[in-house]
Enzyme design. Structure first.
Site, PDB file in Angstrom:
ATOM      1  N   SER A  34       0.830  -1.205   0.000  1.00  0.00           N
ATOM      2  CA  SER A  34       0.000   0.000   0.000  1.00  0.00           C
ATOM      3  C   SER A  34       0.862   1.250   0.000  1.00  0.00           C
ATOM      4  O   SER A  34       1.986   1.247   0.540  1.00  0.00           O
ATOM      5  CB  SER A  34      -0.866  -0.009   1.265  1.00  0.00           C
ATOM      6  OG  SER A  34      -1.481   1.240   1.456  1.00  0.00           O
TER       7      SER A  34
ATOM      8  N   TYR B  92      -1.577  -0.066  10.410  1.00  0.00           N
ATOM      9  CA  TYR B  92      -1.921  -0.697   9.127  1.00  0.00           C
ATOM     10  C   TYR B  92      -0.743  -0.602   8.152  1.00  0.00           C
ATOM     11  O   TYR B  92      -0.290  -1.603   7.591  1.00  0.00           O
ATOM     12  CB  TYR B  92      -3.176  -0.051   8.524  1.00  0.00           C
ATOM     13  CG  TYR B  92      -3.404  -0.457   7.085  1.00  0.00           C
ATOM     14  CD1 TYR B  92      -3.828  -1.745   6.780  1.00  0.00           C
ATOM     15  CD2 TYR B  92      -3.160   0.438   6.037  1.00  0.00           C
ATOM     16  CE1 TYR B  92      -4.009  -2.132   5.446  1.00  0.00           C
ATOM     17  CE2 TYR B  92      -3.337   0.062   4.718  1.00  0.00           C
ATOM     18  CZ  TYR B  92      -3.760  -1.231   4.427  1.00  0.00           C
ATOM     19  OH  TYR B  92      -3.916  -1.612   3.115  1.00  0.00           O
TER      20      TYR B  92
ATOM     21  N   LYS C 140       1.961  -3.540   6.454  1.00  0.00           N
ATOM     22  CA  LYS C 140       2.257  -3.725   5.030  1.00  0.00           C
ATOM     23  C   LYS C 140       3.760  -3.688   4.786  1.00  0.00           C
ATOM     24  O   LYS C 140       4.299  -4.472   4.006  1.00  0.00           O
ATOM     25  CB  LYS C 140       1.552  -2.639   4.206  1.00  0.00           C
ATOM     26  CG  LYS C 140       0.051  -2.818   4.152  1.00  0.00           C
ATOM     27  CD  LYS C 140      -0.307  -4.068   3.370  1.00  0.00           C
ATOM     28  CE  LYS C 140      -1.770  -4.404   3.452  1.00  0.00           C
ATOM     29  NZ  LYS C 140      -2.097  -5.686   2.806  1.00  0.00           N
TER      30      LYS C 140
HETATM   31  N1  NAD Z   1      -8.908  -1.004  -1.265  1.00  0.00           N
HETATM   32  C1  NAD Z   1      -7.845  -0.205  -1.229  1.00  0.00           C
HETATM   33  O1  NAD Z   1      -7.957   1.013  -1.492  1.00  0.00           O
HETATM   34  C2  NAD Z   1      -6.469  -0.759  -0.888  1.00  0.00           C
HETATM   35  C3  NAD Z   1      -5.361   0.109  -0.966  1.00  0.00           C
HETATM   36  C4  NAD Z   1      -4.096  -0.404  -0.651  1.00  0.00           C
HETATM   37  C5  NAD Z   1      -3.948  -1.740  -0.310  1.00  0.00           C
HETATM   38  N2  NAD Z   1      -5.052  -2.549  -0.231  1.00  0.00           N
HETATM   39  C6  NAD Z   1      -4.845  -3.954   0.153  1.00  0.00           C
HETATM   40  O2  NAD Z   1      -5.453  -4.789  -0.820  1.00  0.00           O
HETATM   41  C7  NAD Z   1      -5.910  -6.001  -0.222  1.00  0.00           C
HETATM   42  C8  NAD Z   1      -7.339  -6.247  -0.630  1.00  0.00           C
HETATM   43  O3  NAD Z   1      -8.139  -5.138  -0.234  1.00  0.00           O
HETATM   44  P1  NAD Z   1      -9.688  -5.036  -0.597  1.00  0.00           P
HETATM   45  O4  NAD Z   1      -9.984  -3.585  -0.771  1.00  0.00           O
HETATM   46  O5  NAD Z   1     -10.054  -5.994  -1.685  1.00  0.00           O
HETATM   47  O6  NAD Z   1     -10.324  -5.496   0.795  1.00  0.00           O
HETATM   48  P2  NAD Z   1     -11.483  -6.558   1.124  1.00  0.00           P
HETATM   49  O7  NAD Z   1     -11.750  -6.417   2.581  1.00  0.00           O
HETATM   50  O8  NAD Z   1     -12.612  -6.416   0.174  1.00  0.00           O
HETATM   51  O9  NAD Z   1     -10.749  -7.940   0.823  1.00  0.00           O
HETATM   52  C9  NAD Z   1      -9.939  -8.612   1.757  1.00  0.00           C
HETATM   53  C10 NAD Z   1     -10.315 -10.087   1.704  1.00  0.00           C
HETATM   54  O10 NAD Z   1      -9.447 -10.815   2.558  1.00  0.00           O
HETATM   55  C11 NAD Z   1     -10.219 -11.616   3.444  1.00  0.00           C
HETATM   56  N3  NAD Z   1      -9.427 -11.714   4.689  1.00  0.00           N
HETATM   57  C12 NAD Z   1      -9.074 -10.698   5.520  1.00  0.00           C
HETATM   58  N4  NAD Z   1      -8.323 -11.175   6.537  1.00  0.00           N
HETATM   59  C13 NAD Z   1      -8.207 -12.516   6.338  1.00  0.00           C
HETATM   60  C14 NAD Z   1      -7.547 -13.572   7.047  1.00  0.00           C
HETATM   61  N5  NAD Z   1      -6.879 -13.345   8.178  1.00  0.00           N
HETATM   62  N6  NAD Z   1      -7.616 -14.824   6.543  1.00  0.00           N
HETATM   63  C15 NAD Z   1      -8.302 -15.072   5.385  1.00  0.00           C
HETATM   64  N7  NAD Z   1      -8.947 -14.120   4.678  1.00  0.00           N
HETATM   65  C16 NAD Z   1      -8.893 -12.864   5.162  1.00  0.00           C
HETATM   66  C17 NAD Z   1     -11.548 -10.928   3.589  1.00  0.00           C
HETATM   67  O11 NAD Z   1     -12.607 -11.789   3.941  1.00  0.00           O
HETATM   68  C18 NAD Z   1     -11.740 -10.335   2.195  1.00  0.00           C
HETATM   69  O12 NAD Z   1     -12.384 -11.240   1.311  1.00  0.00           O
HETATM   70  C19 NAD Z   1      -5.680  -5.843   1.282  1.00  0.00           C
HETATM   71  O13 NAD Z   1      -4.472  -6.484   1.611  1.00  0.00           O
HETATM   72  C20 NAD Z   1      -5.532  -4.338   1.457  1.00  0.00           C
HETATM   73  O14 NAD Z   1      -4.738  -4.018   2.567  1.00  0.00           O
HETATM   74  C21 NAD Z   1      -6.306  -2.082  -0.522  1.00  0.00           C
END
Ligand code: NAD
Length: 329
Positions: free
Chosen positions: A120, A144, A148
């Site tokens: 991130s 957070y 990362k």
């Molecule tokens: N959405 C954003 O703007 C953004 C920006 C930077 C980084 N990210 C990173 O991208 C990744 C995906 O984000 P997203 O927006 O799709 O979020 P999201 O919450 O929609 O998806 C995360 C998924 O991981 C699963 N999950 C979480 N913890 C878990 C665990 N301990 N064991 C098994 N499954 C688990 C959840 O059920 C979910 O399906 C994350 O790592 C997040 O930190 C997202």
């Protein structure tokens, strides 16, 4: 051979699963369904319901990797609420870092050679210059972002220790939907937060109008989730090419948009009044945070192709509470 996608039932992961399937790849999803949705899991994709941070997860993952002949893992599964991470830091480290430890241990035990990791822009914290390249100092300002960065360190250490081939993608502000049914339905990022307010007949909120930017509101780099999803396939190809020298890439457009510009665009797309409530600054928000995406272009051959209007329109098409009859133009 299959590609294992942790967090594949989530917003971004589901887009990558869809693209992998369209490219003819076999996919397996590992997800604890805490924020994931069964609707996003294709009927022909095996789902292993597992908290990857739980005791015993390593053994279950290693067995699954062997059973499905995993050739690579794309690792999305993580907690991502910045405020919650400030309130519950130990849980965030347990989940995000603990999950990564279990995953890497399972990959090593079953000789899965390749990893693409969701990092991130939060790893940069509040940089002096708002335009960040990968070598910009990584000084996250909340747990957070720290989890990362530690995830990146862990994966890099595995490259030295046992030959893991690894790429970390540092996402900027992810928005939009590649397909309406895969849209983000949780109001944590700006565009869904504005939608949520509008659908409740309330004014959107701007936190801080006195930043040193042209219109006084914060500037961010918004990236369409489909462009972002494609970067993961490019990252796998980069690992396959064997010429992988770099292991961290900014995934953004290189263009900034202000909070006020985004809110105005939402007004144009939805036809709704987006006159905003102007509130004081929130702590920890840098005035400007925009990616230098040159390395992803030169090394991965990846550039963004969707603009902010595509993001807002596609996000609105997939927003569950959107009044469809006003969603024209
Ligand atoms: N959405 C954003 O703007 C953004 C920006 C930077 C980084 N990210 C990173 O991208 C990744 C995906 O984000 P997203 O927006 O799709 O979020 P999201 O919450 O929609 O998806 C995360 C998924 O991981 C699963 N999950 C979480 N913890 C878990 C665990 N301990 N064991 C098994 N499954 C688990 C959840 O059920 C979910 O399906 C994350 O790592 C997040 O930190 C997202």
């Amino acid at each position: 051979m299959s590609i294992v996608v942790t967090g594949g039932a989530g917003y971004i992961g589901a887009h990558v699963v869809r693209l992998l399937q369209l490219a003819g790849q076999k996919v397996v999803i590992v997800d604890d369904m805490s924020t994931g949705s069964h609707d996003r899991v294709p009927a022909d994709v095996p789902l292993i319901e597992l908290d990857i941070a739980a005791a015993g997860a390593t053994e279950i993952l290693a067995a699954a990797f062997a059973e499905h002949e995993a050739s690579a893992v794309i690792h999305f599964a993580a907690r991502k609420r910045v405020g919650e991470s400030v309130e519950r830091p130990t849980w965030y480290y347990q989940q995000n870092v603990g999950g990564m430890v279990n995953l890497l241990a399972a990959m090593e035990a079953s000789s899965v050679p390749k990893l693409v990791f969701s990092s991130s822009a939060a790893v940069y914290g509040q940089p002096d210059s708002g335009y960040v390249a990968e070598k910009t100092a990584q000084e996250p300002i909340n747990p957070y972002g720290q989890t990362k960065l530690v995830g990146e360190w862990l994966a890099r250490a595995a490259t030295t220790a046992w030959g893991l081939q690894y790429v970390g993608l540092r996402y900027f502000n992810v928005a939009g939907a590649g397909w309406p049914e895969l849209a983000d339905t949780v109001a944590l990022n700006l565009i869904p937060m504005v939608f949520e307010k509008l659908c409740a007949n309330r004014a959107p909120q701007i936190f801080g109008t006195d930043y040193p930017t042209p219109d006084g509101t914060c500037i961010r780099d918004y990236i369409h989730v489909k462009d972002l999803a494609e970067a993961h396939l490019q990252a796998l190809a980069y690992l396959d090419s064997g010429r992988n020298v770099f292991d961290a890439f900014n995934i953004g457009t290189g263009n900034g948009a202000s909070v006020r510009e985004v809110i105005d665009l939402v007004g144009e797309v939805t036809g709704l009044d987006t006159t905003a409530d102007e509130l004081p600054r929130r702590p920890g928000d840098p005035a400007l945070l925009v990616a230098d995406p040159a390395l992803a272009a030169s090394e991965l051959g990846w550039t963004a192709s969707h603009d902010l209007a595509d993001m807002v329109k596609s996000a609105w098409e997939g927003w569950p509470q959107a009044p469809r009859h006003t969603a024209a133009h």
